[in-house]
Design a protein around this motif. Structure first.
Motif, PDB file in Angstrom:
ATOM      1  N   VAL A   1       0.854  -1.191   0.000  1.00  0.00           N
ATOM      2  CA  VAL A   1       0.000   0.000   0.000  1.00  0.00           C
ATOM      3  C   VAL A   1       0.886   1.236   0.000  1.00  0.00           C
ATOM      4  N   GLU A   2       0.609   2.139  -0.936  1.00  0.00           N
ATOM      5  CA  GLU A   2       1.317   3.408  -1.025  1.00  0.00           C
ATOM      6  C   GLU A   2       0.292   4.540  -1.019  1.00  0.00           C
ATOM      7  N   GLU A   3       0.606   5.618  -0.307  1.00  0.00           N
ATOM      8  CA  GLU A   3      -0.247   6.805  -0.300  1.00  0.00           C
ATOM      9  C   GLU A   3       0.547   7.966  -0.886  1.00  0.00           C
ATOM     10  N   TRP A   4      -0.089   8.703  -1.802  1.00  0.00           N
ATOM     11  CA  TRP A   4       0.560   9.788  -2.539  1.00  0.00           C
ATOM     12  C   TRP A   4      -0.245  11.072  -2.444  1.00  0.00           C
ATOM     13  N   GLU A   5       0.451  12.197  -2.448  1.00  0.00           N
ATOM     14  CA  GLU A   5      -0.214  13.498  -2.422  1.00  0.00           C
ATOM     15  C   GLU A   5      -1.054  13.729  -3.669  1.00  0.00           C
ATOM     16  N   SER A   6      -0.569  13.272  -4.844  1.00  0.00           N
ATOM     17  CA  SER A   6      -1.297  13.519  -6.089  1.00  0.00           C
ATOM     18  C   SER A   6      -1.061  12.385  -7.086  1.00  0.00           C
ATOM     19  N   ARG A   7      -1.910  12.335  -8.084  1.00  0.00           N
ATOM     20  CA  ARG A   7      -1.777  11.337  -9.148  1.00  0.00           C
ATOM     21  C   ARG A   7      -0.486  11.570  -9.935  1.00  0.00           C
ATOM     22  N   GLU A   8      -0.137  12.827 -10.158  1.00  0.00           N
ATOM     23  CA  GLU A   8       1.076  13.151 -10.905  1.00  0.00           C
ATOM     24  C   GLU A   8       2.315  12.616 -10.193  1.00  0.00           C
ATOM     25  N   GLN A   9       2.358  12.774  -8.868  1.00  0.00           N
ATOM     26  CA  GLN A   9       3.520  12.287  -8.113  1.00  0.00           C
ATOM     27  C   GLN A   9       3.571  10.757  -8.119  1.00  0.00           C
ATOM     28  N   PHE A  10       2.412  10.123  -8.024  1.00  0.00           N
ATOM     29  CA  PHE A  10       2.375   8.663  -8.118  1.00  0.00           C
ATOM     30  C   PHE A  10       2.889   8.217  -9.487  1.00  0.00           C
ATOM     31  N   ASP A  11       2.387   8.848 -10.549  1.00  0.00           N
ATOM     32  CA  ASP A  11       2.814   8.479 -11.902  1.00  0.00           C
ATOM     33  C   ASP A  11       4.320   8.647 -12.084  1.00  0.00           C
ATOM     34  N   ARG A  12       4.889   9.727 -11.527  1.00  0.00           N
ATOM     35  CA  ARG A  12       6.333   9.959 -11.645  1.00  0.00           C
ATOM     36  C   ARG A  12       7.139   8.888 -10.900  1.00  0.00           C
ATOM     37  N   SER A  13       6.527   8.262  -9.888  1.00  0.00           N
ATOM     38  CA  SER A  13       7.243   7.244  -9.108  1.00  0.00           C
ATOM     39  C   SER A  13       7.379   5.923  -9.865  1.00  0.00           C
ATOM     40  N   LEU A  14       6.623   5.771 -10.926  1.00  0.00           N
ATOM     41  CA  LEU A  14       6.623   4.502 -11.672  1.00  0.00           C
ATOM     42  C   LEU A  14       7.782   4.449 -12.663  1.00  0.00           C
ATOM     43  N   ASN A  15       8.995   4.432 -12.128  1.00  0.00           N
ATOM     44  CA  ASN A  15      10.184   4.331 -12.984  1.00  0.00           C
ATOM     45  C   ASN A  15      10.433   2.867 -13.355  1.00  0.00           C
ATOM     46  N   MET A  16      11.423   2.640 -14.184  1.00  0.00           N
ATOM     47  CA  MET A  16      11.707   1.292 -14.682  1.00  0.00           C
ATOM     48  C   MET A  16      12.050   0.318 -13.557  1.00  0.00           C
ATOM     49  N   ALA A  17      12.815   0.751 -12.566  1.00  0.00           N
ATOM     50  CA  ALA A  17      13.194  -0.141 -11.458  1.00  0.00           C
ATOM     51  C   ALA A  17      11.964  -0.584 -10.673  1.00  0.00           C
TER      52      ALA A  17
ATOM     53  N   ALA B   1      10.304  -4.382 -10.444  1.00  0.00           N
ATOM     54  CA  ALA B   1      10.061  -5.072  -9.169  1.00  0.00           C
ATOM     55  C   ALA B   1       8.617  -5.551  -9.089  1.00  0.00           C
ATOM     56  N   ILE B   2       7.682  -4.741  -9.566  1.00  0.00           N
ATOM     57  CA  ILE B   2       6.267  -5.146  -9.553  1.00  0.00           C
ATOM     58  C   ILE B   2       6.057  -6.342 -10.474  1.00  0.00           C
ATOM     59  N   VAL B   3       6.634  -6.306 -11.666  1.00  0.00           N
ATOM     60  CA  VAL B   3       6.517  -7.424 -12.600  1.00  0.00           C
ATOM     61  C   VAL B   3       7.155  -8.682 -12.019  1.00  0.00           C
ATOM     62  N   ALA B   4       8.316  -8.541 -11.380  1.00  0.00           N
ATOM     63  CA  ALA B   4       8.979  -9.695 -10.753  1.00  0.00           C
ATOM     64  C   ALA B   4       8.092 -10.300  -9.661  1.00  0.00           C
TER      65      ALA B   4
ATOM     66  N   SER C   1       1.227 -16.841  -7.200  1.00  0.00           N
ATOM     67  CA  SER C   1       0.534 -18.039  -7.686  1.00  0.00           C
ATOM     68  C   SER C   1      -0.808 -17.692  -8.330  1.00  0.00           C
ATOM     69  N   GLU C   2      -1.262 -16.438  -8.215  1.00  0.00           N
ATOM     70  CA  GLU C   2      -2.516 -15.985  -8.812  1.00  0.00           C
ATOM     71  C   GLU C   2      -2.327 -14.570  -9.338  1.00  0.00           C
ATOM     72  N   ALA C   3      -3.256 -14.143 -10.174  1.00  0.00           N
ATOM     73  CA  ALA C   3      -3.204 -12.772 -10.677  1.00  0.00           C
ATOM     74  C   ALA C   3      -3.401 -11.816  -9.493  1.00  0.00           C
ATOM     75  N   PRO C   4      -2.624 -10.749  -9.428  1.00  0.00           N
ATOM     76  CA  PRO C   4      -2.765  -9.810  -8.318  1.00  0.00           C
ATOM     77  C   PRO C   4      -4.015  -8.942  -8.471  1.00  0.00           C
ATOM     78  N   VAL C   5      -4.423  -8.342  -7.364  1.00  0.00           N
ATOM     79  CA  VAL C   5      -5.480  -7.338  -7.391  1.00  0.00           C
ATOM     80  C   VAL C   5      -4.773  -5.999  -7.221  1.00  0.00           C
ATOM     81  N   VAL C   6      -4.831  -5.171  -8.261  1.00  0.00           N
ATOM     82  CA  VAL C   6      -4.153  -3.881  -8.255  1.00  0.00           C
ATOM     83  C   VAL C   6      -5.202  -2.786  -8.317  1.00  0.00           C
ATOM     84  N   ARG C   7      -5.043  -1.780  -7.438  1.00  0.00           N
ATOM     85  CA  ARG C   7      -5.992  -0.661  -7.404  1.00  0.00           C
ATOM     86  C   ARG C   7      -5.236   0.649  -7.297  1.00  0.00           C
ATOM     87  N   VAL C   8      -5.768   1.657  -7.948  1.00  0.00           N
ATOM     88  CA  VAL C   8      -5.317   3.031  -7.778  1.00  0.00           C
ATOM     89  C   VAL C   8      -6.578   3.821  -7.455  1.00  0.00           C
TER      90      VAL C   8
END
Length: 128
Positions: A53-69, A73-76, A82-89
């Protein structure tokens, strides 16, 4: 405020690797501009279930945090699951604290003193 969450199922043999993979994201995320909080939880009833769980001040700041590294890590983590994850924004329009419970104090038998945790400070006592 934006709340990003990912629920992922960790098979017993991959649980440690999954916790390391997700845990490696916490430090860099917590110091990123706009990050209010980042935590990794384990469900006590469903031991195989992990929650990021991550909490962000704004959508823009969250989007900027989604760098390649971070995306790697999320893909790994998803590949170890063992199952498809449940992802929410989620966009949180209004946030309330313990004061919201004051409306229900008559149900609990009147005024109560409770111990509460406030963001960025130590525990405090407050009457509701």
């Amino acid at each position: 405020m934006i709340v990003f969450s990912m629920q992922i199922i960790a098979p017993d043999e991959k649980r440690t690797a999954l916790m390391r993979t997700l845990g490696s994201m916490l430090g860099p995320t917590r110091v990123a501009p706009g990050c209010l909080d980042a935590r990794l939880y384990s469900d006590l009833d469903k031991r195989k279930t992990l929650f990021l769980v991550e909490e962000w001040e704004s959508r823009e700041q969250f989007d900027r945090s989604l760098n390649m590294a971070k995306l790697s890590a999320i893909v790994a983590a998803i590949e170890l699951s063992s199952e498809a994850p449940v992802v929410r924004v989620d966009a949180v329009e209004r946030e309330e604290g313990v004061d919201a419970l004051a409306l229900h104090r008559s149900v609990a038998g009147g005024l109560q003193t409770v111990l509460i945790e406030t963001r960025g400070s130590t525990d405090t006592k407050r009457e509701i």
